[in-house]
Design an enzyme around this catalytic site. Structure first.
Site, mmCIF file in Angstrom:
data_model
loop_
_atom_site.group_PDB
_atom_site.id
_atom_site.type_symbol
_atom_site.label_atom_id
_atom_site.label_comp_id
_atom_site.label_asym_id
_atom_site.label_seq_id
_atom_site.Cartn_x
_atom_site.Cartn_y
_atom_site.Cartn_z
ATOM 1 N N LYS A 120 0.832 -1.203 0.000
ATOM 2 C CA LYS A 120 0.000 0.000 0.000
ATOM 3 C C LYS A 120 0.870 1.259 0.000
ATOM 4 O O LYS A 120 0.689 2.153 -0.827
ATOM 5 C CB LYS A 120 -0.929 0.009 1.208
ATOM 6 C CG LYS A 120 -1.700 1.319 1.363
ATOM 7 C CD LYS A 120 -2.381 1.417 2.718
ATOM 8 C CE LYS A 120 -2.862 2.838 2.972
ATOM 9 N NZ LYS A 120 -3.429 3.026 4.318
ATOM 10 N N ASP A 138 -6.666 0.862 0.393
ATOM 11 C CA ASP A 138 -6.888 1.138 1.810
ATOM 12 C C ASP A 138 -8.274 0.631 2.177
ATOM 13 O O ASP A 138 -8.930 -0.061 1.373
ATOM 14 C CB ASP A 138 -6.725 2.629 2.109
ATOM 15 C CG ASP A 138 -7.877 3.470 1.563
ATOM 16 O OD1 ASP A 138 -8.670 2.960 0.729
ATOM 17 O OD2 ASP A 138 -7.987 4.639 1.961
#
Length: 217
Positions: A120, A138
């Site tokens: 991420k 997310d």
């Protein structure tokens, strides 16, 4: 699926525009890297409040690399999980100094060698700093993608791969930004505003106001 994707992306483009926006405030790539590490289990708003003073106190990668662990923990306390975050930030910056001449690397493989950096965070850097098409998963992006039927997985790595398969590459970064805004404003986790949703007609919930049991989160 292609028509569905086009409908979703066209709707998002109309509502949120096509400007590439980064919600974490920063002036330098290394600042975005640290801000993204801090953003785990924390709101962007809180991170921006903390980094406003943090980046004055620690104005360089070297400054973070040489920071006192206990003092840095106190500085970032309000972002949560401050023990691990402080440890990772110091270790990450030491790695940047020793291996990358204090510069943030521009490839996934090299970014993943940095302490505290997962896919991420790496994708945030690739997309926002180097403008390399990337999918950042997310909680908002994962939830929205499941509710819209673009993936069925709760594993961020799997969601990332699923989205890369169905989304056009030129919308990867933009979808991240738009889905986050959509997830904050309309398709929230606890009480989604289905009656106001412009995508309710293609939502996996059927456009009804769902309870948590009926609505994939």
């Amino acid at each position: 699926m292609e028509d569905r994707i086009n409908y979703i992306l066209n709707t998002f483009d109309k509502i949120y525009g096509t400007d590439l926006v980064c919600y974490l405030e920063h002036d330098e790539p290394w600042q975005l890297l640290i801000a993204t590490i801090l953003s785990a289990q924390c709101t962007d708003e809180r991170v921006n409040i903390v980094t406003k003073e943090l980046f004055v106190k620690y104005p360089s990668v070297d400054a973070f690399a040489n920071a006192s662990l206990k003092e840095l923990e106190r500085d970032i306390y309000s972002t949560g999980f401050y023990h691990n975050k402080a440890k990772n930030i110091i270790a990450c910056c030491n790695k940047l100094v020793s291996d990358y001449d204090s510069q943030v690397p521009s490839t996934m493989d090299k970014l993943l060698t940095l302490p505290g950096v997962g896919r991420k965070t790496a994708n945030v850097i690739l997309g926002n700093v180097y403008h390399i098409p990337s999918v950042v998963v997310d909680t908002h992006v994962g939830r929205i993608s499941r509710r819209l039927g673009l993936t069925s997985s709760k594993d961020p790595a799997v969601v990332e791969k699923d989205l890369m398969k169905v989304l056009p590459e030129d919308h990867w970064i933009l979808y991240n930004i738009q889905a986050i805004a959509f997830g904050r404003e309309i398709c929230t986790s606890q009480r989604p505003k289905c009656a106001e949703c412009p995508l309710s007609n293609i939502c996996a919930t059927g456009g009804r106001v769902p309870c948590r049991e009926k609505c994939p989160d």
